[in-house]
Design a protein around this motif. Structure first.
Motif, PDB file in Angstrom:
ATOM      1  N   GLY A   1      42.350  34.063  44.169  1.00  0.00           N
ATOM      2  CA  GLY A   1      42.591  35.763  44.689  1.00  0.00           C
ATOM      3  C   GLY A   1      41.484  35.316  45.304  1.00  0.00           C
TER       4      GLY A   1
ATOM      5  N   VAL B   1      47.440  41.925  42.239  1.00  0.00           N
ATOM      6  CA  VAL B   1      46.498  40.801  41.191  1.00  0.00           C
ATOM      7  C   VAL B   1      47.176  40.739  39.884  1.00  0.00           C
ATOM      8  CG1 VAL B   1      44.434  40.643  40.516  1.00  0.00           C
ATOM      9  CG2 VAL B   1      45.089  41.956  42.725  1.00  0.00           C
TER      10      VAL B   1
ATOM     11  N   LYS C   1      46.853  36.788  43.865  1.00  0.00           N
ATOM     12  CA  LYS C   1      47.241  37.832  44.988  1.00  0.00           C
ATOM     13  C   LYS C   1      48.468  37.417  44.818  1.00  0.00           C
ATOM     14  CE  LYS C   1      43.325  39.666  45.583  1.00  0.00           C
ATOM     15  NZ  LYS C   1      41.882  41.312  46.753  1.00  0.00           N
TER      16      LYS C   1
END
Length: 140
Positions: free
Chosen positions: A139, A92, A100
């Motif tokens: 993400g 991350v 990500k």
């Protein structure tokens, strides 16, 4: 060629070192002084440069990621003078949108008659530009 015990020892060092390569340094005793390394973005020779690439990986991992993992799936002798390691990098990014990163690859290690690795070639499952595009995705 090295005996099976030497090969087993090299495989064990790789199994111990690779999962934590983003957190701590690896062992360099299993590599020749003129080790050749290549991945989709780097190509060089000599243990000094090899050490630098691992230092750089750790530095960038701490700088750019809140989480990063090197998942080692398998390490095996795939030929008389070759060890194959299959892995995944995932993490991350340290950005507000928590992008990500994820890609798979494998490392091909060639070893000499002394049981030392003289060549390390990394192959990734996608191009570097495709991996970089992940930095801009939100993400989940």
């Amino acid at each position: 060629m090295p005996d099976q015990l030497q090969v087993a020892e090299v495989i064990q060092v790789l199994k111990d070192d690779l999962p934590t390569l983003f957190q701590k340094d690896i062992s360099y005793d299993i590599y020749t002084k003129n080790i050749y390394f290549q991945d989709p973005v780097n190509k060089f020779k000599y243990k000094f440069n090899y050490r630098i690439i691992f230092w750089t990986l750790r530095f960038h991992a701490r700088l750019f990621f809140t989480e990063i993992y090197f998942d080692l799936h398998e390490v095996e002798q795939s030929a008389t003078d070759t060890i194959l390691a299959k892995w995944t990098v995932r993490g991350v990014l340290r950005v507000p949108w928590k992008a990500k990163i994820f890609f798979n690859g494998y490392s091909t290690y060639k070893f000499n008659s002394d049981g030392l690795i003289y060549e390390h070639i990394d192959t990734w499952d996608r191009k570097p530009g495709e991996i970089l595009k992940q930095f801009w995705q939100v993400g989940y």
